[in-house]
Design a protein around this motif. Sequence first.
Motif, PDB file in Angstrom:
ATOM      1  N   LYS A  44       0.818  -1.210   0.000  1.00 49.39           N
ATOM      2  CA  LYS A  44       0.000   0.000   0.000  1.00 49.39           C
ATOM      3  C   LYS A  44       0.853   1.261   0.000  1.00 49.39           C
ATOM      4  O   LYS A  44       0.460   2.284  -0.563  1.00 49.39           O
ATOM      5  CB  LYS A  44      -0.946   0.008   1.197  1.00 49.39           C
ATOM      6  CG  LYS A  44      -1.982  -1.107   1.192  1.00 49.39           C
ATOM      7  CD  LYS A  44      -2.895  -1.009  -0.017  1.00 49.39           C
ATOM      8  CE  LYS A  44      -3.836   0.177   0.074  1.00 49.39           C
ATOM      9  NZ  LYS A  44      -4.805   0.211  -1.056  1.00 49.39           N
ATOM     10  N   THR A  45       2.019   1.211   0.626  1.00 46.42           N
ATOM     11  CA  THR A  45       2.910   2.363   0.656  1.00 46.42           C
ATOM     12  C   THR A  45       3.873   2.376  -0.531  1.00 46.42           C
ATOM     13  O   THR A  45       4.741   3.236  -0.620  1.00 46.42           O
ATOM     14  CB  THR A  45       3.718   2.389   1.963  1.00 46.42           C
ATOM     15  OG1 THR A  45       4.451   1.159   2.111  1.00 46.42           O
ATOM     16  CG2 THR A  45       2.799   2.557   3.162  1.00 46.42           C
ATOM     17  N   ARG A  46       3.739   1.402  -1.415  1.00 46.83           N
ATOM     18  CA  ARG A  46       4.540   1.286  -2.644  1.00 46.83           C
ATOM     19  C   ARG A  46       6.016   1.020  -2.371  1.00 46.83           C
ATOM     20  O   ARG A  46       6.867   1.304  -3.211  1.00 46.83           O
ATOM     21  CB  ARG A  46       4.393   2.533  -3.522  1.00 46.83           C
ATOM     22  CG  ARG A  46       2.954   2.806  -3.968  1.00 46.83           C
ATOM     23  CD  ARG A  46       2.335   1.597  -4.616  1.00 46.83           C
ATOM     24  NE  ARG A  46       0.946   1.836  -5.024  1.00 46.83           N
ATOM     25  CZ  ARG A  46       0.105   0.894  -5.443  1.00 46.83           C
ATOM     26  NH1 ARG A  46       0.518  -0.357  -5.488  1.00 46.83           N
ATOM     27  NH2 ARG A  46      -1.116   1.194  -5.804  1.00 46.83           N
ATOM     28  N   ILE A  47       6.311   0.487  -1.181  1.00 46.10           N
ATOM     29  CA  ILE A  47       7.666  -0.008  -0.952  1.00 46.10           C
ATOM     30  C   ILE A  47       7.916  -1.200  -1.858  1.00 46.10           C
ATOM     31  O   ILE A  47       9.005  -1.388  -2.412  1.00 46.10           O
ATOM     32  CB  ILE A  47       7.860  -0.391   0.527  1.00 46.10           C
ATOM     33  CG1 ILE A  47       7.733   0.861   1.413  1.00 46.10           C
ATOM     34  CG2 ILE A  47       9.210  -1.065   0.749  1.00 46.10           C
ATOM     35  CD1 ILE A  47       7.769   0.562   2.897  1.00 46.10           C
ATOM     36  N   ILE A  48       6.886  -2.041  -2.013  1.00 50.33           N
ATOM     37  CA  ILE A  48       6.911  -3.133  -2.989  1.00 50.33           C
ATOM     38  C   ILE A  48       6.141  -2.689  -4.216  1.00 50.33           C
ATOM     39  O   ILE A  48       4.975  -2.307  -4.109  1.00 50.33           O
ATOM     40  CB  ILE A  48       6.267  -4.413  -2.413  1.00 50.33           C
ATOM     41  CG1 ILE A  48       7.079  -4.941  -1.224  1.00 50.33           C
ATOM     42  CG2 ILE A  48       6.162  -5.501  -3.483  1.00 50.33           C
ATOM     43  CD1 ILE A  48       6.474  -6.158  -0.564  1.00 50.33           C
ATOM     44  N   ARG A  49       6.778  -2.719  -5.352  1.00 53.58           N
ATOM     45  CA  ARG A  49       6.127  -2.363  -6.613  1.00 53.58           C
ATOM     46  C   ARG A  49       6.107  -3.591  -7.523  1.00 53.58           C
ATOM     47  O   ARG A  49       7.165  -4.133  -7.863  1.00 53.58           O
ATOM     48  CB  ARG A  49       6.868  -1.217  -7.301  1.00 53.58           C
ATOM     49  CG  ARG A  49       6.804   0.088  -6.518  1.00 53.58           C
ATOM     50  CD  ARG A  49       7.541   1.215  -7.240  1.00 53.58           C
ATOM     51  NE  ARG A  49       7.490   2.449  -6.482  1.00 53.58           N
ATOM     52  CZ  ARG A  49       6.510   3.337  -6.567  1.00 53.58           C
ATOM     53  NH1 ARG A  49       5.504   3.121  -7.407  1.00 53.58           N
ATOM     54  NH2 ARG A  49       6.538   4.447  -5.846  1.00 53.58           N
TER      55      ARG A  49
END
Length: 282
Positions: free
Chosen positions: A171-176
């Motif tokens: 959700k925080t876009r640490i994982i894309r």
Amino acid sequence: MRSSNPVFSRRGFSRDNGYAGFNAAPQAGGPAAVQTGNPYAGTNPYAQQAQPQQMYGAPPQADRMTMDDVVMRTGMTLGTVVIGAAIGWFALSGPDRFGFAIGCALVAMVLGLIQAFKRKPSPPLILAYAAFEGLFLGALSGAINEQFEGAPMQAVLGTMAVFAGVLIAYKTRIIRVTQRFYRFVMAAAIGFVLLTAVNLLFMAFGGGDGLGFRSGGLGIVFGIVGIVLGAAFLALDFKQVEDGLAYGAPREESWLAAFGLTLTLVWIYLEMLRLIAILRGD
């Protein structure tokens, strides 16, 4: 982007591989693309259907999958797994548990494969899979608990932590989730499965612990890799759900989302349980 999960791989929810329209032919230049400026809306077969509904005031989202649908179906599926696990835990004791667990695992695998290759989700089939998966997990966890008391609860807490961590990171876009991410995960998963199969063959014909992937230092490394892969699968599943919501997937697809998430969580739990058993056994 196609998920490694066999449930989602037959229905591309995302925009990266031309399957955003749920296996429908692209409709480039559709009214949604023109009116909203969304370059992907032209591939969504539901985009053009929404226009007449909007003209006549009917709710365009009525028959589309929502996050509430996904949460509710996932809760039902996981709830069935938990009930089955409770029955499997208390049904048998001693060495009989392993035979019972193997039988339930085979039935669950067959049911899961049938659903994975069906064109439409079947709620009774998905819930039956969840029930047998629960019986398998309960019997196996009960047997492990007899050797390492508290290990199953530790595995449950670990699985919940992985789920929460991946969800926050996604959700925080640490994982894309990109094509490169997908290709890397799939390559790693293929290697992991092949090594597991080879290890099982050595165990079956050579006896002992095979290549050593289930004990000692190598087993710990292998277990960590399995959990990391499960976390990566979870990110791919989140991506599929997100794209399904964005592209107006039919409401029935929420059952597939629930099924896919259950498969991944079971994977993580089993790898977590095995790793804990190795750590406590050394």
